[in-house]
Design a protein around this motif. Structure first.
Motif, PDB file in Angstrom:
ATOM      1  N   MET A   1       0.845  -1.211   0.000  1.00 25.79           N
ATOM      2  CA  MET A   1       0.000   0.000   0.000  1.00 25.79           C
ATOM      3  C   MET A   1       0.870   1.248   0.000  1.00 25.79           C
ATOM      4  O   MET A   1       0.670   2.188  -0.756  1.00 25.79           O
ATOM      5  CB  MET A   1      -0.900  -0.041   1.242  1.00 25.79           C
ATOM      6  CG  MET A   1      -1.964   1.022   1.245  1.00 25.79           C
ATOM      7  SD  MET A   1      -3.099   0.838  -0.140  1.00 25.79           S
ATOM      8  CE  MET A   1      -3.802   2.461  -0.222  1.00 25.79           C
ATOM      9  N   LEU A   5       1.243   4.287  -2.906  1.00 27.51           N
ATOM     10  CA  LEU A   5       1.051   5.705  -2.603  1.00 27.51           C
ATOM     11  C   LEU A   5       2.217   6.546  -3.096  1.00 27.51           C
ATOM     12  O   LEU A   5       2.066   7.693  -3.460  1.00 27.51           O
ATOM     13  CB  LEU A   5       0.877   5.890  -1.105  1.00 27.51           C
ATOM     14  CG  LEU A   5      -0.556   5.793  -0.597  1.00 27.51           C
ATOM     15  CD1 LEU A   5      -0.593   5.983   0.894  1.00 27.51           C
ATOM     16  CD2 LEU A   5      -1.438   6.837  -1.285  1.00 27.51           C
ATOM     17  N   SER A  31       5.312  36.279 -23.411  1.00 26.54           N
ATOM     18  CA  SER A  31       4.753  37.618 -23.220  1.00 26.54           C
ATOM     19  C   SER A  31       3.986  38.100 -24.451  1.00 26.54           C
ATOM     20  O   SER A  31       3.360  39.144 -24.418  1.00 26.54           O
ATOM     21  CB  SER A  31       5.864  38.608 -22.878  1.00 26.54           C
ATOM     22  OG  SER A  31       6.762  38.695 -23.937  1.00 26.54           O
ATOM     23  N   ILE A  33       1.105  38.641 -26.951  1.00 26.83           N
ATOM     24  CA  ILE A  33      -0.340  38.630 -26.768  1.00 26.83           C
ATOM     25  C   ILE A  33      -0.985  38.491 -28.138  1.00 26.83           C
ATOM     26  O   ILE A  33      -0.691  39.252 -29.038  1.00 26.83           O
ATOM     27  CB  ILE A  33      -0.800  39.932 -26.100  1.00 26.83           C
ATOM     28  CG1 ILE A  33      -0.055  40.108 -24.774  1.00 26.83           C
ATOM     29  CG2 ILE A  33      -2.294  39.948 -25.880  1.00 26.83           C
ATOM     30  CD1 ILE A  33       0.058  41.527 -24.338  1.00 26.83           C
ATOM     31  N   ASN A  36      -6.414  40.647 -31.228  1.00 24.79           N
ATOM     32  CA  ASN A  36      -7.852  40.414 -31.238  1.00 24.79           C
ATOM     33  C   ASN A  36      -8.444  40.694 -32.620  1.00 24.79           C
ATOM     34  O   ASN A  36      -9.611  40.437 -32.858  1.00 24.79           O
ATOM     35  CB  ASN A  36      -8.518  41.308 -30.191  1.00 24.79           C
ATOM     36  CG  ASN A  36      -9.803  40.728 -29.677  1.00 24.79           C
ATOM     37  OD1 ASN A  36      -9.856  39.534 -29.393  1.00 24.79           O
ATOM     38  ND2 ASN A  36     -10.838  41.517 -29.598  1.00 24.79           N
ATOM     39  N   LEU A  37      -7.605  41.214 -33.516  1.00 24.51           N
ATOM     40  CA  LEU A  37      -8.109  41.615 -34.830  1.00 24.51           C
ATOM     41  C   LEU A  37      -7.886  40.546 -35.897  1.00 24.51           C
ATOM     42  O   LEU A  37      -8.237  40.737 -37.048  1.00 24.51           O
ATOM     43  CB  LEU A  37      -7.428  42.917 -35.267  1.00 24.51           C
ATOM     44  CG  LEU A  37      -7.822  44.137 -34.448  1.00 24.51           C
ATOM     45  CD1 LEU A  37      -6.920  45.306 -34.739  1.00 24.51           C
ATOM     46  CD2 LEU A  37      -9.258  44.515 -34.743  1.00 24.51           C
ATOM     47  N   ILE A 133      -4.187  52.613 -31.716  1.00 26.35           N
ATOM     48  CA  ILE A 133      -5.122  52.041 -30.739  1.00 26.35           C
ATOM     49  C   ILE A 133      -6.192  51.221 -31.467  1.00 26.35           C
ATOM     50  O   ILE A 133      -6.542  50.120 -31.049  1.00 26.35           O
ATOM     51  CB  ILE A 133      -5.752  53.152 -29.864  1.00 26.35           C
ATOM     52  CG1 ILE A 133      -4.698  53.695 -28.903  1.00 26.35           C
ATOM     53  CG2 ILE A 133      -6.954  52.609 -29.076  1.00 26.35           C
ATOM     54  CD1 ILE A 133      -5.170  54.831 -28.027  1.00 26.35           C
ATOM     55  N   GLY A 136      -5.043  47.906 -32.203  1.00 28.15           N
ATOM     56  CA  GLY A 136      -4.643  47.125 -31.028  1.00 28.15           C
ATOM     57  C   GLY A 136      -3.140  47.079 -30.830  1.00 28.15           C
ATOM     58  O   GLY A 136      -2.602  46.140 -30.245  1.00 28.15           O
ATOM     59  N   VAL A 137      -2.463  48.139 -31.301  1.00 27.12           N
ATOM     60  CA  VAL A 137      -1.000  48.181 -31.183  1.00 27.12           C
ATOM     61  C   VAL A 137      -0.621  48.611 -29.773  1.00 27.12           C
ATOM     62  O   VAL A 137      -1.225  49.522 -29.220  1.00 27.12           O
ATOM     63  CB  VAL A 137      -0.431  49.189 -32.221  1.00 27.12           C
ATOM     64  CG1 VAL A 137       1.019  49.524 -31.922  1.00 27.12           C
ATOM     65  CG2 VAL A 137      -0.579  48.625 -33.628  1.00 27.12           C
ATOM     66  N   TYR A 138       0.374  47.922 -29.154  1.00 25.46           N
ATOM     67  CA  TYR A 138       0.795  48.358 -27.826  1.00 25.46           C
ATOM     68  C   TYR A 138       2.287  48.581 -27.693  1.00 25.46           C
ATOM     69  O   TYR A 138       2.748  49.137 -26.701  1.00 25.46           O
ATOM     70  CB  TYR A 138       0.293  47.405 -26.735  1.00 25.46           C
ATOM     71  CG  TYR A 138       0.837  45.997 -26.811  1.00 25.46           C
ATOM     72  CD1 TYR A 138       0.157  45.022 -27.516  1.00 25.46           C
ATOM     73  CD2 TYR A 138       2.017  45.651 -26.166  1.00 25.46           C
ATOM     74  CE1 TYR A 138       0.642  43.736 -27.572  1.00 25.46           C
ATOM     75  CE2 TYR A 138       2.500  44.365 -26.224  1.00 25.46           C
ATOM     76  CZ  TYR A 138       1.820  43.407 -26.928  1.00 25.46           C
ATOM     77  OH  TYR A 138       2.306  42.133 -26.983  1.00 25.46           O
TER      78      TYR A 138
ATOM     79  N   GLN B  53       1.972  45.431 -18.268  1.00 18.17           N
ATOM     80  CA  GLN B  53       1.212  44.186 -18.105  1.00 18.17           C
ATOM     81  C   GLN B  53       0.712  43.848 -16.712  1.00 18.17           C
ATOM     82  O   GLN B  53      -0.304  43.208 -16.582  1.00 18.17           O
ATOM     83  CB  GLN B  53       1.972  42.994 -18.705  1.00 18.17           C
ATOM     84  CG  GLN B  53       2.226  43.187 -20.194  1.00 18.17           C
ATOM     85  CD  GLN B  53       2.501  41.913 -20.954  1.00 18.17           C
ATOM     86  OE1 GLN B  53       2.671  40.861 -20.349  1.00 18.17           O
ATOM     87  NE2 GLN B  53       2.535  42.006 -22.259  1.00 18.17           N
ATOM     88  N   LEU B  64       1.200  54.827 -23.739  1.00 16.61           N
ATOM     89  CA  LEU B  64      -0.062  54.232 -24.205  1.00 16.61           C
ATOM     90  C   LEU B  64      -1.120  54.292 -23.097  1.00 16.61           C
ATOM     91  O   LEU B  64      -2.294  54.519 -23.358  1.00 16.61           O
ATOM     92  CB  LEU B  64       0.165  52.774 -24.640  1.00 16.61           C
ATOM     93  CG  LEU B  64      -1.080  52.041 -25.125  1.00 16.61           C
ATOM     94  CD1 LEU B  64      -1.616  52.658 -26.406  1.00 16.61           C
ATOM     95  CD2 LEU B  64      -0.803  50.559 -25.358  1.00 16.61           C
ATOM     96  N   ARG B  92     -10.450  45.837 -29.465  1.00 15.40           N
ATOM     97  CA  ARG B  92      -9.139  46.107 -30.039  1.00 15.40           C
ATOM     98  C   ARG B  92      -8.021  45.299 -29.397  1.00 15.40           C
ATOM     99  O   ARG B  92      -7.124  44.823 -30.075  1.00 15.40           O
ATOM    100  CB  ARG B  92      -8.836  47.599 -29.938  1.00 15.40           C
ATOM    101  CG  ARG B  92      -9.571  48.404 -30.978  1.00 15.40           C
ATOM    102  CD  ARG B  92      -9.859  49.821 -30.549  1.00 15.40           C
ATOM    103  NE  ARG B  92     -10.667  50.504 -31.545  1.00 15.40           N
ATOM    104  CZ  ARG B  92     -11.983  50.339 -31.670  1.00 15.40           C
ATOM    105  NH1 ARG B  92     -12.636  49.531 -30.848  1.00 15.40           N
ATOM    106  NH2 ARG B  92     -12.644  50.973 -32.615  1.00 15.40           N
ATOM    107  N   TYR B  93      -8.064  45.159 -28.082  1.00 11.45           N
ATOM    108  CA  TYR B  93      -6.940  44.525 -27.383  1.00 11.45           C
ATOM    109  C   TYR B  93      -7.288  43.148 -26.799  1.00 11.45           C
ATOM    110  O   TYR B  93      -6.435  42.510 -26.193  1.00 11.45           O
ATOM    111  CB  TYR B  93      -6.444  45.449 -26.269  1.00 11.45           C
ATOM    112  CG  TYR B  93      -5.729  46.677 -26.801  1.00 11.45           C
ATOM    113  CD1 TYR B  93      -4.400  46.599 -27.209  1.00 11.45           C
ATOM    114  CD2 TYR B  93      -6.365  47.896 -26.930  1.00 11.45           C
ATOM    115  CE1 TYR B  93      -3.735  47.701 -27.709  1.00 11.45           C
ATOM    116  CE2 TYR B  93      -5.714  49.007 -27.441  1.00 11.45           C
ATOM    117  CZ  TYR B  93      -4.410  48.900 -27.827  1.00 11.45           C
ATOM    118  OH  TYR B  93      -3.750  49.992 -28.334  1.00 11.45           O
TER     119      TYR B  93
END
Lengths: 176, 135
Positions: A1, A5, A31, A33, A36-37, A133, A136-138, B53, B64, B92-93
Protein backbone atom coordinates in the motif's frame (compact mmCIF):
# COMPACT_ATOMS: atom_id res chain seq x y z
CA UNK A 1 0.00 0.00 0.00
CA UNK A 2 2.76 2.44 0.94
CA UNK A 3 4.61 1.69 -2.30
CA UNK A 4 1.51 2.38 -4.35
CA UNK A 5 1.05 5.71 -2.60
CA UNK A 6 4.59 6.70 -3.56
CA UNK A 7 4.17 5.79 -7.21
CA UNK A 8 1.24 8.12 -7.89
CA UNK A 9 2.91 11.32 -6.64
CA UNK A 10 6.12 10.46 -8.48
CA UNK A 11 4.23 9.99 -11.75
CA UNK A 12 2.43 13.26 -11.15
CA UNK A 13 5.68 15.03 -10.38
CA UNK A 14 7.40 13.60 -13.45
CA UNK A 15 4.56 14.58 -15.74
CA UNK A 16 4.60 18.15 -14.39
CA UNK A 17 8.38 18.19 -14.91
CA UNK A 18 7.98 16.96 -18.49
CA UNK A 19 5.30 19.55 -19.25
CA UNK A 20 7.50 22.37 -18.01
CA UNK A 21 10.47 21.00 -19.92
CA UNK A 22 8.37 20.79 -23.07
CA UNK A 23 7.20 24.40 -22.65
CA UNK A 24 10.83 25.43 -22.21
CA UNK A 25 12.14 23.86 -25.41
CA UNK A 26 9.32 24.70 -27.81
CA UNK A 27 9.61 28.05 -29.53
CA UNK A 28 7.23 30.50 -27.97
CA UNK A 29 7.16 33.93 -26.48
CA UNK A 30 5.17 33.83 -23.25
CA UNK A 31 4.75 37.62 -23.22
CA UNK A 32 3.34 37.75 -26.76
CA UNK A 33 -0.34 38.63 -26.77
CA UNK A 34 -2.47 37.35 -29.65
CA UNK A 35 -4.13 40.08 -31.66
CA UNK A 36 -7.85 40.41 -31.24
CA UNK A 37 -8.11 41.62 -34.83
CA UNK A 38 -7.00 38.36 -36.47
CA UNK A 39 -9.38 37.30 -39.25
CA UNK A 40 -11.19 40.62 -38.97
CA UNK A 41 -11.36 43.54 -41.38
CA UNK A 42 -8.75 46.24 -40.97
CA UNK A 43 -9.87 49.25 -38.94
CA UNK A 44 -10.76 52.04 -41.37
CA UNK A 45 -8.82 55.25 -41.10
CA UNK A 46 -8.09 58.44 -42.95
CA UNK A 47 -5.08 60.64 -42.32
CA UNK A 48 -2.36 62.77 -43.85
CA UNK A 49 0.41 61.12 -45.84
CA UNK A 50 4.08 61.80 -45.16
CA UNK A 51 5.12 61.42 -48.79
CA UNK A 52 2.11 62.57 -50.79
CA UNK A 53 -0.09 65.62 -50.89
CA UNK A 54 -3.38 63.73 -51.02
CA UNK A 55 -4.79 62.19 -47.86
CA UNK A 56 -4.37 58.50 -47.09
CA UNK A 57 -7.76 56.74 -47.16
CA UNK A 58 -7.54 53.11 -46.03
CA UNK A 59 -10.60 51.91 -47.97
CA UNK A 60 -8.92 52.96 -51.21
CA UNK A 61 -5.62 51.20 -50.46
CA UNK A 62 -6.58 47.84 -48.98
CA UNK A 63 -8.51 44.99 -50.52
CA UNK A 64 -6.66 44.42 -53.80
CA UNK A 65 -3.46 42.65 -52.85
CA UNK A 66 -1.55 41.34 -49.86
CA UNK A 67 -0.15 44.26 -47.91
CA UNK A 68 2.22 44.45 -44.96
CA UNK A 69 1.40 47.17 -42.47
CA UNK A 70 4.34 48.28 -40.36
CA UNK A 71 4.02 50.69 -37.43
CA UNK A 72 7.32 52.56 -37.03
CA UNK A 73 8.91 55.71 -35.64
CA UNK A 74 12.33 57.27 -35.92
CA UNK A 75 12.70 57.37 -32.13
CA UNK A 76 12.24 53.58 -31.94
CA UNK A 77 15.56 51.75 -32.11
CA UNK A 78 14.22 48.27 -32.96
CA UNK A 79 12.52 49.92 -35.97
CA UNK A 80 15.96 50.78 -37.31
CA UNK A 81 17.09 47.18 -36.75
CA UNK A 82 14.20 45.69 -38.69
CA UNK A 83 14.37 48.24 -41.49
CA UNK A 84 16.68 46.04 -43.55
CA UNK A 85 14.04 43.28 -43.59
CA UNK A 86 11.22 45.70 -44.42
CA UNK A 87 13.32 46.78 -47.41
CA UNK A 88 13.81 43.18 -48.43
CA UNK A 89 10.04 42.60 -48.38
CA UNK A 90 9.41 45.43 -50.81
CA UNK A 91 12.57 45.27 -52.95
CA UNK A 92 13.23 41.54 -53.23
CA UNK A 93 9.78 40.05 -52.71
CA UNK A 94 7.78 42.82 -54.35
CA UNK A 95 5.33 42.99 -51.45
CA UNK A 96 3.55 46.27 -50.88
CA UNK A 97 4.40 47.70 -47.46
CA UNK A 98 2.52 50.56 -45.85
CA UNK A 99 4.42 52.19 -42.99
CA UNK A 100 2.34 53.98 -40.38
CA UNK A 101 4.48 56.66 -38.79
CA UNK A 102 3.62 56.52 -35.07
CA UNK A 103 3.85 59.65 -32.87
CA UNK A 104 6.82 61.04 -34.73
CA UNK A 105 8.20 64.28 -36.09
CA UNK A 106 7.48 64.35 -39.82
CA UNK A 107 10.79 66.10 -40.58
CA UNK A 108 12.71 63.36 -38.77
CA UNK A 109 10.74 60.66 -40.56
CA UNK A 110 11.46 62.11 -44.02
CA UNK A 111 15.15 62.41 -43.16
CA UNK A 112 15.22 58.86 -41.72
CA UNK A 113 13.70 57.38 -44.88
CA UNK A 114 16.12 59.40 -47.02
CA UNK A 115 19.11 58.00 -45.13
CA UNK A 116 18.02 54.41 -44.68
CA UNK A 117 16.00 53.99 -47.87
CA UNK A 118 12.23 54.01 -48.24
CA UNK A 119 10.56 50.60 -48.55
CA UNK A 120 7.03 52.00 -48.03
CA UNK A 121 4.53 52.57 -50.83
CA UNK A 122 2.88 55.15 -48.62
CA UNK A 123 3.38 56.50 -45.12
CA UNK A 124 0.18 57.56 -43.34
CA UNK A 125 0.84 59.71 -40.28
CA UNK A 126 -0.49 58.70 -36.85
CA UNK A 127 0.35 61.86 -34.92
CA UNK A 128 -1.48 61.13 -31.66
CA UNK A 129 -1.44 57.33 -31.69
CA UNK A 130 -5.20 57.00 -32.26
CA UNK A 131 -4.85 54.81 -35.40
CA UNK A 132 -2.51 52.49 -33.48
CA UNK A 133 -5.12 52.04 -30.74
CA UNK A 134 -7.69 50.99 -33.36
CA UNK A 135 -5.21 48.37 -34.59
CA UNK A 136 -4.64 47.12 -31.03
CA UNK A 137 -1.00 48.18 -31.18
CA UNK A 138 0.79 48.36 -27.83
CA UNK A 139 4.50 48.39 -28.58
CA UNK A 140 6.05 49.45 -31.85
CA UNK A 141 7.43 48.11 -34.12
CA UNK A 142 4.43 45.98 -34.99
CA UNK A 143 3.79 44.34 -38.35
CA UNK A 144 0.52 43.00 -39.77
CA UNK A 145 -0.17 40.86 -42.82
CA UNK A 146 -3.39 41.99 -44.53
CA UNK A 147 -4.77 39.72 -47.23
CA UNK A 148 -6.25 40.76 -50.59
CA UNK A 149 -9.70 41.06 -49.03
CA UNK A 150 -8.52 43.54 -46.42
CA UNK A 151 -8.54 41.00 -43.58
CA UNK A 152 -5.77 40.83 -40.97
CA UNK A 153 -4.11 37.41 -41.03
CA UNK A 154 -1.07 37.84 -38.78
CA UNK A 155 0.45 40.25 -36.30
CA UNK A 156 4.02 40.38 -35.05
CA UNK A 157 4.98 42.54 -32.06
CA UNK A 158 8.61 43.66 -31.96
CA UNK A 159 11.37 43.94 -34.50
CA UNK A 160 11.46 41.59 -37.47
CA UNK A 161 14.41 39.25 -37.16
CA UNK A 162 15.77 36.78 -39.70
CA UNK A 163 13.48 34.08 -38.30
CA UNK A 164 10.37 36.26 -38.38
CA UNK A 165 11.29 37.44 -41.89
CA UNK A 166 11.27 33.82 -43.08
CA UNK A 167 8.05 33.09 -41.19
CA UNK A 168 6.25 36.06 -42.73
CA UNK A 169 7.41 35.04 -46.22
CA UNK A 170 6.05 31.52 -45.65
CA UNK A 171 2.75 32.90 -44.34
CA UNK A 172 2.38 35.21 -47.33
CA UNK A 173 2.91 32.27 -49.68
CA UNK A 174 0.25 30.30 -47.79
CA UNK A 175 -2.21 33.19 -47.92
CA UNK A 176 -1.63 33.67 -51.66
CA UNK B 1 16.67 49.57 19.07
CA UNK B 2 16.28 46.88 16.44
CA UNK B 3 12.71 46.37 17.56
CA UNK B 4 11.87 50.04 17.08
CA UNK B 5 13.28 50.13 13.55
CA UNK B 6 11.48 46.93 12.76
CA UNK B 7 8.16 48.34 13.94
CA UNK B 8 8.69 51.53 11.92
CA UNK B 9 9.48 49.54 8.75
CA UNK B 10 6.49 47.28 9.24
CA UNK B 11 4.14 50.22 9.82
CA UNK B 12 5.42 51.99 6.69
CA UNK B 13 4.78 48.80 4.72
CA UNK B 14 1.29 48.51 6.17
CA UNK B 15 0.48 52.13 5.38
CA UNK B 16 1.63 51.54 1.82
CA UNK B 17 -0.42 48.39 1.64
CA UNK B 18 -3.66 49.97 2.76
CA UNK B 19 -3.35 53.37 1.13
CA UNK B 20 -4.91 53.71 -2.27
CA UNK B 21 -3.01 56.75 -3.39
CA UNK B 22 -0.85 55.39 -6.17
CA UNK B 23 -2.14 56.89 -9.37
CA UNK B 24 -0.47 58.72 -12.19
CA UNK B 25 -3.34 60.72 -13.63
CA UNK B 26 -1.79 64.02 -14.67
CA UNK B 27 -3.50 67.31 -13.70
CA UNK B 28 -4.43 68.26 -17.27
CA UNK B 29 -6.13 64.89 -17.77
CA UNK B 30 -8.58 65.33 -14.88
CA UNK B 31 -12.19 66.01 -15.88
CA UNK B 32 -13.96 69.02 -14.34
CA UNK B 33 -17.10 67.00 -13.65
CA UNK B 34 -16.22 65.02 -10.50
CA UNK B 35 -18.74 62.27 -11.16
CA UNK B 36 -17.33 61.68 -14.64
CA UNK B 37 -13.77 61.77 -13.31
CA UNK B 38 -14.65 59.13 -10.69
CA UNK B 39 -16.14 56.93 -13.42
CA UNK B 40 -12.98 57.34 -15.51
CA UNK B 41 -10.79 56.44 -12.52
CA UNK B 42 -12.85 53.33 -11.78
CA UNK B 43 -12.67 52.14 -15.39
CA UNK B 44 -8.93 52.89 -15.58
CA UNK B 45 -8.32 50.73 -12.50
CA UNK B 46 -9.74 47.71 -14.36
CA UNK B 47 -7.77 48.28 -17.57
CA UNK B 48 -4.38 46.64 -17.95
CA UNK B 49 -1.43 48.63 -19.16
CA UNK B 50 -0.43 46.52 -22.17
CA UNK B 51 3.21 47.60 -21.93
CA UNK B 52 3.82 46.97 -18.21
CA UNK B 53 1.21 44.19 -18.11
CA UNK B 54 0.85 43.94 -14.33
CA UNK B 55 -0.23 47.50 -13.70
CA UNK B 56 -3.49 49.19 -14.44
CA UNK B 57 -3.45 52.22 -16.71
CA UNK B 58 -4.45 54.22 -13.62
CA UNK B 59 -1.04 53.49 -12.09
CA UNK B 60 1.15 53.43 -15.17
CA UNK B 61 3.04 56.32 -16.66
CA UNK B 62 3.58 54.57 -20.01
CA UNK B 63 2.54 56.72 -22.95
CA UNK B 64 -0.06 54.23 -24.20
CA UNK B 65 -1.60 54.18 -20.70
CA UNK B 66 -1.87 57.96 -20.80
CA UNK B 67 -3.44 57.83 -24.28
CA UNK B 68 -6.00 55.31 -23.08
CA UNK B 69 -6.79 57.36 -19.95
CA UNK B 70 -7.49 60.38 -22.14
CA UNK B 71 -9.49 58.25 -24.59
CA UNK B 72 -11.66 56.88 -21.77
CA UNK B 73 -12.32 60.42 -20.49
CA UNK B 74 -13.24 61.62 -23.99
CA UNK B 75 -15.62 58.70 -24.40
CA UNK B 76 -17.26 59.52 -21.06
CA UNK B 77 -17.65 63.16 -22.12
CA UNK B 78 -19.23 61.98 -25.37
CA UNK B 79 -21.82 60.12 -23.29
CA UNK B 80 -20.66 56.51 -23.74
CA UNK B 81 -21.67 53.99 -21.06
CA UNK B 82 -19.08 51.98 -19.12
CA UNK B 83 -20.03 48.84 -21.06
CA UNK B 84 -19.50 50.64 -24.36
CA UNK B 85 -16.05 51.78 -23.25
CA UNK B 86 -15.04 48.27 -22.09
CA UNK B 87 -16.31 46.85 -25.38
CA UNK B 88 -14.36 49.44 -27.37
CA UNK B 89 -11.15 48.40 -25.58
CA UNK B 90 -11.68 44.62 -25.66
CA UNK B 91 -12.61 44.77 -29.37
CA UNK B 92 -9.14 46.11 -30.04
CA UNK B 93 -6.94 44.52 -27.38
CA UNK B 94 -8.90 41.41 -26.40
CA UNK B 95 -9.93 40.29 -22.92
CA UNK B 96 -6.28 40.58 -21.88
CA UNK B 97 -6.74 44.32 -21.42
CA UNK B 98 -9.13 43.62 -18.53
CA UNK B 99 -7.27 42.98 -15.29
CA UNK B 100 -10.03 40.59 -14.22
CA UNK B 101 -10.81 37.95 -16.85
CA UNK B 102 -14.55 37.78 -17.58
CA UNK B 103 -16.48 34.57 -16.74
CA UNK B 104 -16.97 32.89 -20.12
CA UNK B 105 -17.00 29.33 -21.36
CA UNK B 106 -13.33 29.64 -22.34
CA UNK B 107 -12.31 30.99 -18.91
CA UNK B 108 -14.57 28.73 -16.85
CA UNK B 109 -11.69 26.42 -15.90
CA UNK B 110 -9.79 29.43 -14.58
CA UNK B 111 -12.63 30.35 -12.22
CA UNK B 112 -13.84 26.89 -11.21
CA UNK B 113 -10.61 24.87 -10.89
CA UNK B 114 -9.43 26.48 -7.62
CA UNK B 115 -12.65 25.35 -5.94
CA UNK B 116 -12.34 21.88 -7.49
CA UNK B 117 -8.80 21.62 -6.12
CA UNK B 118 -10.00 22.81 -2.72
CA UNK B 119 -12.65 20.06 -2.68
CA UNK B 120 -10.09 17.44 -3.71
CA UNK B 121 -7.80 18.71 -0.92
CA UNK B 122 -10.55 18.47 1.69
CA UNK B 123 -11.43 14.99 0.45
CA UNK B 124 -7.80 13.80 0.67
CA UNK B 125 -7.42 15.16 4.21
CA UNK B 126 -10.60 13.41 5.38
CA UNK B 127 -9.66 10.20 3.64
CA UNK B 128 -6.25 10.19 5.33
CA UNK B 129 -7.77 10.98 8.72
CA UNK B 130 -10.24 8.15 8.42
CA UNK B 131 -7.48 5.73 7.49
CA UNK B 132 -5.10 6.72 10.27
CA UNK B 133 -7.89 6.27 12.84
CA UNK B 134 -8.27 2.67 11.74
CA UNK B 135 -4.65 1.79 12.54
Amino acid sequence: MKKKLLIIPSILFLSILLTFFYLLIIERDPSAIPSNLLDKNIPKFETESLLRKERFISSKEFGNEIILVNFFATWCLPCRDEHIYIKRFSNEKGIRVIGINYKDSSDNAVEWLKNLGNPYSDVPIDKNGRIAIDWGVYGIPETFIVNSKGIIKYRHVGAITKKIYKKINLLIKEIE
Amino acid sequence: MINKTFIIIISICLIQLFSDNSFTVEPEEVLKNQKQELRARNISKNIRCMICQNQSIDESSASLAKDLRILIRNKIKEGNSNEEIYKFLTDRYGDFILLKPPIKLSTLALWVLPFVFLLIGIFVVFWHNKKSKKF
